[in-house]
Design a protein around this motif. Structure first.
Motif, PDB file in Angstrom:
ATOM      1  N   ALA A 411       0.818  -1.211   0.000  1.00  0.00           N
ATOM      2  CA  ALA A 411       0.000   0.000   0.000  1.00  0.00           C
ATOM      3  C   ALA A 411       0.853   1.262   0.000  1.00  0.00           C
ATOM      4  N   GLU A 415       3.402  -3.115  -5.209  1.00  0.00           N
ATOM      5  CA  GLU A 415       3.685  -4.537  -5.035  1.00  0.00           C
ATOM      6  C   GLU A 415       5.002  -4.968  -5.661  1.00  0.00           C
ATOM      7  N   VAL A 457      -5.455  -5.460  -2.747  1.00  0.00           N
ATOM      8  CA  VAL A 457      -4.034  -5.460  -2.371  1.00  0.00           C
ATOM      9  C   VAL A 457      -3.554  -6.881  -2.098  1.00  0.00           C
TER      10      VAL A 457
END
Length: 789
Positions: A411, A415, A457
């Motif tokens: 976040a 990633e 996520v």
């Protein structure tokens, strides 16, 4: 606030909201349960209870009438003086707010117990100087007086010294044994008055509050003074609620101290949370039980010291102490550094994982790696909030840390950079193992709530780990004591018991008919029933374009019998087929479309065969048993029109029909049009579906022949298809009851005698339903162990 001659300024509200007063809420719930038990017990067992009380009173009632009157007189004086003694104590203590609650609870309890039907029965207490024992008995035996006493003691009890409270409650509850030893029966309404008074008092306590809600700030000032910190004022940073009451303390040396105060409500809520985690999570996933809130706070402070020795703690513990009224104090320095924010900085991302690597090298897990607990100072990431940290952490705790930081870091930094940095610091094996916890059940709720769109996520991080590590798959880690598949299987097993119960009641009659059974016909029916699974597997294999192994599909059809029979309308079987195809390599949409295509062709084939065999059977049969009455037809039409109207006028349903259902229908029609251009595949699907329908008819025909016969295969086929179609709408799992009734009625409509039709249908259900169901349960578990569903 004045403490030891100094004025301490307090800014902010110290009160806790009603919904957070856990101990008071539990008291209300327990008292309500007590009222329900007494009311239910008095209604159900009143006469038996009175007889039991009389027997006990005869045994323990050893006093003479004169002695009994003397005991009754002493106890009556005590019970009459008790509320006035409590009232006097409140007045002397100047508890004016509590005095209002005292009066309100007594009044409410008295009025509640005076209600009789639609009228109110006022108390009739008369003073007769000649018979003082009679006057006192009016109060001892009156439920209103007992209820008022219970209410005022419940309200004032928390404010009284512990010894007084225990003695006064003992005195009130003593009316039960005193009634028994003086050879009288306990009035039933007195027991009702006791629990009603407790319930009323508990409600008033919830509104008025208890001493535990009064924050002992004077004690906090004295504890900090013992650490050479002279407090000049408090500012409320976070009011009491799901977490501690957090205050910022200003001192004479201009030094700031963060003070966290934990009350009894936090203690009870924490204990419930610990127990729930122990009950639902595996032992390695939950921390050991803490005996008290003091141990929880102490553990947090000690972990702060341990992590501070590594230079990675954002705050320093100052004091841990137990205060008055059950409060616990934890004081620490303000957090150093600045909060992390979403940035594109490789150095900060590397520093985050470096700090976690140092923690893990000393076998310390953090357990709460939210962005709010991470701060940066001089390029070093510091940790805060050590309530879930563990020294000597297990592999499960260390893997959970990595998984949590993967989510938080994704976040913040994205990633790609997060996964690359994690692999550089911990290695591919550790990251892949931790990625098994990137699921909703394994990721703590506090972590998921701290990340916007946590579901996306989690998915993005897991896919990035697969991409960078070239792993074949990441199997989800089971952190709970029972997996989702185990719970589903338990529900299915309960459903099996439910659907088997009606059949068990018919077993004796069925066994009496087995004397005339021709076993070779029964074995033939069993073999034909087994071939239907091959036909169903062939149809689904062709619908899936041969992308899954045919042998495994046949095995899945056996397990499918269990799943379809134990769920209404066979939805469990459809879900199992879709899941099997997904695990076989098909995407979710493709697997759903394949199952839908098979069901569509099955319906088309079923209807076609029904029309064909109905024409062949002729019109001589009486089919009135199959035609529903006019009321049922009108009801079906009304429900259909209602559903149609709902989809037309409700926007949400229209959007669901347009966005979710229509694409599936279009894909099925596309598959059907493609089948029309592929004769071999079409023929295989149609033959497989036809084998399923005709196989069921052949099994029923063989069952009828096993008991002597009396009808043709064409007739049996029509009965099987019509009866099965009508019974498929039954809400019972597996159509139990509906299938048997439809088939027996259909055979009777074609002239088959009941003494043959009934055992034949039961044998047919044993061969095609119950034997496969009991084979399907272990087969379903085997598929689960092989990771095929």
């Amino acid at each position: 606030m004045r403490v030891d001659g100094r004025e301490i300024v307090v800014a902010g509200s110290l009160l806790q909201p009603l919904i957070r007063r856990t101990a008071d809420i539990i008291r209300v719930v327990l008292s309500a349960i007590a009222v329900a038990i007494v009311v239910a017990g008095s209604v159900v067992t009143r006469s038996q209870w009175h007889a039991l009380e009389g027997s006990v009173s005869d045994i323990v009632g050893v006093f003479t009438p004169g002695q009994s009157n003397f005991i009754y007189l002493l106890y009556g004086v005590a019970i009459l003086a008790l509320p006035f003694a409590v009232l006097l104590g409140l007045i002397i203590g100047r508890r004016w707010k509590l005095l209002i609650g005292y009066a309100a609870s007594g009044l409410i309890a008295g009025i509640t117990l005076s209600l009789v039907a639609n009228d109110m029965s006022p108390p009739e207490w008369h003073l007769n100087p000649a018979r003082l024992d009679t006057f006192l008995a009016q109060f001892v035996d009156d439920s209103r007086w007992i209820g008022m006493l219970a209410a005022v003691l419940t309200v004032s009890g928390p404010w009284l010294p512990t010894r007084w409270r225990r003695w006064w409650w003992t005195m009130l509850l003593a009316f039960v044994p005193i009634h028994l030893v003086v050879s009288t029966v306990v009035p039933a309404r007195s027991m009702l008055g006791l629990v009603v008074g407790w319930f009323v008092g508990a409600l008033v306590v919830l509104v008025v509050g208890t001493p535990a809600l009064e924050v002992p700030l004077d004690g906090a000032v004295r504890v900090l003074a013992g650490r050479d910190l002279t407090v000049t004022g408090f500012t409320v940073v976070q009011p009491g609620g799901p977490g501690p009451l957090v205050l910022s303390a200003a001192t004479e040396d201009a030094e700031q101290v963060i003070v966290e105060l934990y009350g009894k409500n936090q203690r009870s809520a924490g204990a419930v949370r610990q127990f729930w985690r122990w009950l639902t999570f595996r032992k390695s996933e939950s921390a050991p039980f803490h005996a008290s809130m003091h141990r929880v706070v102490e553990h947090r402070a000690l972990m702060g010291i341990a992590i501070g020795d590594l230079g990675l703690a954002s705050s320093k513990p100052i004091a841990v102490s137990t205060l008055e009224r059950g409060w616990e104090l934890y004081a620490h320095s303000p957090s150093r550094g600045s909060a992390l924010a979403p940035i594109d900085d490789a150095m900060v991302a590397c520093s985050t994982w470096n700090s976690l690597k140092i923690l893990h090298s000393h076998q310390i897990s953090h357990g709460d790696l939210r962005a709010a607990e991470l701060r940066i100072e001089d390029g070093t990431i510091l940790f805060g909030g050590f309530g879930n940290a563990e020294l000597g952490a297990s592999d499960s705790h260390l893997q959970s840390d990595i998984a949590q930081l993967l989510i938080t870091s994704t976040a913040l930094f994205g990633e790609v950079r997060t996964v690359r940095t994690a692999i550089d610091r911990f290695g591919e094996d550790a990251v892949v193992a931790a990625s098994r916890r990137l699921t909703k059940s394994a990721m703590p709720a506090r972590i998921r709530k701290s990340v916007p769109d946590s579901g996306a996520v989690l998915t993005a991080t897991r896919e990035e780990v697969l991409k960078q590590t070239q792993a074949e798959q990441i199997k989800a880690e089971q952190v709970t004591r029972f997996s989702r598949n185990q719970l589903i299987q338990l529900v299915l097993l309960i459903g099996l018991v439910y659907v088997a119960y009606p059949f068990i009641s018919q077993v004796p009659t069925f066994f009496t008919q087995l004397k005339t059974l021709k076993w070779w016909w029964a074995l033939l029916g069993l073999g034909i029933s087994a071939l239907t699974y091959v036909g169903a597997a062939a149809a689904l294999w062709a619908c899936a374009s041969g992308l899954v192994k045919f042998r495994n599909l046949v095995i899945m059809q056996v397990a499918n019998t269990f799943a379809a029979t134990t769920t209404p309308a066979g939805v469990g079987g459809l879900a199992l087929s879709v899941r099997f195809l997904q695990k076989g390599g098909l995407g979710a949409v493709r697997a759903t479309a394949a199952v839908a295509l098979q069901q569509s062709v099955q319906v088309i084939t079923h209807v076609g065969l029904l029309i064909l065999f109905s024409v062949v059977a002729g019109t001589s049969a009486d089919l009135s048993h199959f035609v529903p009455g006019a009321t049922v037809l009108y009801l079906i039409a009304g429900v259909a029109l209602g559903i149609l109207g709902a989809f037309m006028f409700v926007p949400t349903l229209r959007r669901w029909l347009r966005d979710a259902v229509r694409p599936q229908i279009q894909e099925v029609f596309g598959e059907l049009s493609e089948l029309a251009r592929d004769p071999k595949r079409s023929a295989l699907i149609i033959l497989g579906c036809g084998a399923t329908t005709l196989g069921a008819a052949l099994a029923l025909w063989a069952s009828i022949e096993a008991f002597g016969g009396g009808t043709t295969f064409v007739t049996v086929t029509v009965v099987t298809m019509i009866g099965g179609t009508l019974a498929s709408a039954a809400p019972t799992p597996g159509g139990v009851g509906a299938v048997e009734a439809a088939l027996i009625g259909g055979l009777a409509a074609f002239g088959l005698a009941a003494e043959i039709a009934v055992p034949s249908v039961l044998l047919y259900r044993v061969l095609t339903c119950w034997l496969p169901v009991f084979l399907g349960w272990p087969t379903l578990r085997w598929l689960g162990r092989k990771d095929m569903i």
